[in-house]
Design a protein around this motif. Structure first.
Motif, PDB file in Angstrom:
ATOM      1  N   SER A 179       0.847  -1.192   0.000  1.00  0.00           N
ATOM      2  CA  SER A 179       0.000   0.000   0.000  1.00  0.00           C
ATOM      3  C   SER A 179       0.884   1.244   0.000  1.00  0.00           C
ATOM      4  O   SER A 179       2.078   1.178   0.339  1.00  0.00           O
ATOM      5  CB  SER A 179      -0.899   0.025   1.242  1.00  0.00           C
ATOM      6  N   MET A 200       2.528   8.336  -4.790  1.00  0.00           N
ATOM      7  CA  MET A 200       1.977   8.259  -6.140  1.00  0.00           C
ATOM      8  C   MET A 200       2.866   8.990  -7.145  1.00  0.00           C
ATOM      9  O   MET A 200       3.136   8.482  -8.243  1.00  0.00           O
ATOM     10  CB  MET A 200       0.573   8.866  -6.161  1.00  0.00           C
ATOM     11  N   ILE A 203       6.147   7.047  -7.652  1.00  0.00           N
ATOM     12  CA  ILE A 203       5.882   5.842  -8.438  1.00  0.00           C
ATOM     13  C   ILE A 203       5.755   6.204  -9.918  1.00  0.00           C
ATOM     14  O   ILE A 203       6.284   5.523 -10.807  1.00  0.00           O
ATOM     15  CB  ILE A 203       4.597   5.137  -7.961  1.00  0.00           C
ATOM     16  N   SER A 204       5.057   7.302 -10.207  1.00  0.00           N
ATOM     17  CA  SER A 204       4.881   7.741 -11.587  1.00  0.00           C
ATOM     18  C   SER A 204       6.217   8.063 -12.245  1.00  0.00           C
ATOM     19  O   SER A 204       6.488   7.649 -13.384  1.00  0.00           O
ATOM     20  CB  SER A 204       3.967   8.973 -11.625  1.00  0.00           C
ATOM     21  N   ARG A 207       8.155   4.750 -12.780  1.00  0.00           N
ATOM     22  CA  ARG A 207       7.605   4.011 -13.910  1.00  0.00           C
ATOM     23  C   ARG A 207       8.091   4.582 -15.246  1.00  0.00           C
ATOM     24  O   ARG A 207       8.448   3.848 -16.167  1.00  0.00           O
ATOM     25  CB  ARG A 207       6.084   4.071 -13.882  1.00  0.00           C
ATOM     26  N   SER A 220       3.055  -2.433 -11.292  1.00  0.00           N
ATOM     27  CA  SER A 220       1.607  -2.488 -11.527  1.00  0.00           C
ATOM     28  C   SER A 220       0.856  -1.809 -10.388  1.00  0.00           C
ATOM     29  O   SER A 220       1.277  -1.862  -9.226  1.00  0.00           O
ATOM     30  CB  SER A 220       1.134  -3.943 -11.628  1.00  0.00           C
ATOM     31  N   THR A 221      -0.257  -1.189 -10.737  1.00  0.00           N
ATOM     32  CA  THR A 221      -1.160  -0.622  -9.736  1.00  0.00           C
ATOM     33  C   THR A 221      -2.308  -1.587  -9.496  1.00  0.00           C
ATOM     34  O   THR A 221      -2.961  -2.027 -10.446  1.00  0.00           O
ATOM     35  CB  THR A 221      -1.734   0.725 -10.202  1.00  0.00           C
ATOM     36  N   TRP A 223      -5.641  -1.351  -8.052  1.00  0.00           N
ATOM     37  CA  TRP A 223      -6.496  -0.221  -7.678  1.00  0.00           C
ATOM     38  C   TRP A 223      -7.172  -0.441  -6.321  1.00  0.00           C
ATOM     39  O   TRP A 223      -7.740  -1.487  -6.052  1.00  0.00           O
ATOM     40  CB  TRP A 223      -7.547   0.026  -8.761  1.00  0.00           C
ATOM     41  N   TYR A 227       0.698  -1.102  -4.885  1.00  0.00           N
ATOM     42  CA  TYR A 227       1.596  -1.282  -6.021  1.00  0.00           C
ATOM     43  C   TYR A 227       2.417  -2.547  -5.855  1.00  0.00           C
ATOM     44  O   TYR A 227       2.714  -2.980  -4.735  1.00  0.00           O
ATOM     45  CB  TYR A 227       2.551  -0.079  -6.139  1.00  0.00           C
TER      46      TYR A 227
END
Length: 231
Positions: A179, A200, A203-204, A207, A220-221, A223, A227
């Motif tokens: 989480s 977030m 992570i972006s 990626r 991968s997320t 939802w 992650y």
């Protein structure tokens, strides 16, 4: 050897106060008052961390941050009077490791600085006495904790210490979903607050860097959960 910190703020009074707080904790400090001066100082001397204001003349903190990130992994703590979430996200997306809103509590500033330096040291240190068990290989990635080095099919990927910390955490437990709260607590070593979008944003960025070198986002997320990195 004491850690060296560069304080960048066009408000000389604020820069002076930050310098006092940091010197009282035993850090060596220097100041700059715009982005261009900061870049010149980084080119001439080594520093362990930058405290970087956003709103400055000649070159603002966002542009300075972008240029620092072209060839340096040094931790960056961005400070700004802008309190909107999008301002924070934009600051983190340019490459800052953390973001504080003015006015700030001096004790919080010191805690953030110590956390960033601790993370940077943890992931950059090397030791011939340390067993060679800090290397992870997952898919095309080779992640070496001892040297803070990441490769994709032999090609190096430049990551900040924060990005490396997130990647190593996920890669060490492939398939496990973490989480945002778990990631924040394990990488930042601080209490997580609801609506904190720091994870977030990092992570972006991570990626994007992975996809640029591998053609795959890799992370991968799940939802509503968190992650993971798949095997």
């Amino acid at each position: 050897m004491n850690r060296r910190i560069l304080i960048v703020d066009d408000d000389r009074e604020i820069a002076g106060l930050i310098e006092i707080y940091l010197k009282n904790e035993g850090y060596d400090t220097a100041t700059a008052h715009d982005g261009e001066e900061a870049l010149a100082k980084l080119d001439s001397e080594p520093y362990d961390l930058v405290v970087l204001d956003i709103m400055m003349p000649r070159m603002d903190g966002l542009e300075a941050c972008r240029r620092i990130r072209r060839n340096r992994e040094i931790p960056i703590l961005m400070v700004s009077a802008k309190a909107e979430d999008m301002d924070k996200i934009f600051g983190l997306m340019t490459g800052a490791d953390d973001y504080m809103i003015k006015p700030f509590n001096p004790l919080e500033l010191l805690a953030r600085v110590k956390s960033l330096l601790r993370r940077s040291y943890q992931y950059n240190r090397t030791s011939s006495d340390e067993p060679d068990d800090g290397v992870l290989e997952i898919g095309p990635l080779r992640v070496d904790k001892r040297s803070h080095h990441v490769e994709a099919d032999g090609k190096p990927i430049r990551l900040t210490s924060t990005e490396f910390g997130i990647l190593y955490l996920l890669a060490a437990s492939p398939g496990r979903v973490f989480s945002a709260e778990e990631i924040f607590q394990q990488v930042w070593k601080e209490k997580y607050f609801e609506s904190n979008n720091t994870v977030m944003v990092h992570i972006s960025k991570l990626r994007d860097k992975l996809e640029q070198e591998t053609g795959d986002k890799l992370i991968s997320t799940v939802w509503g959960v968190g992650y993971k990195i798949d095997v």
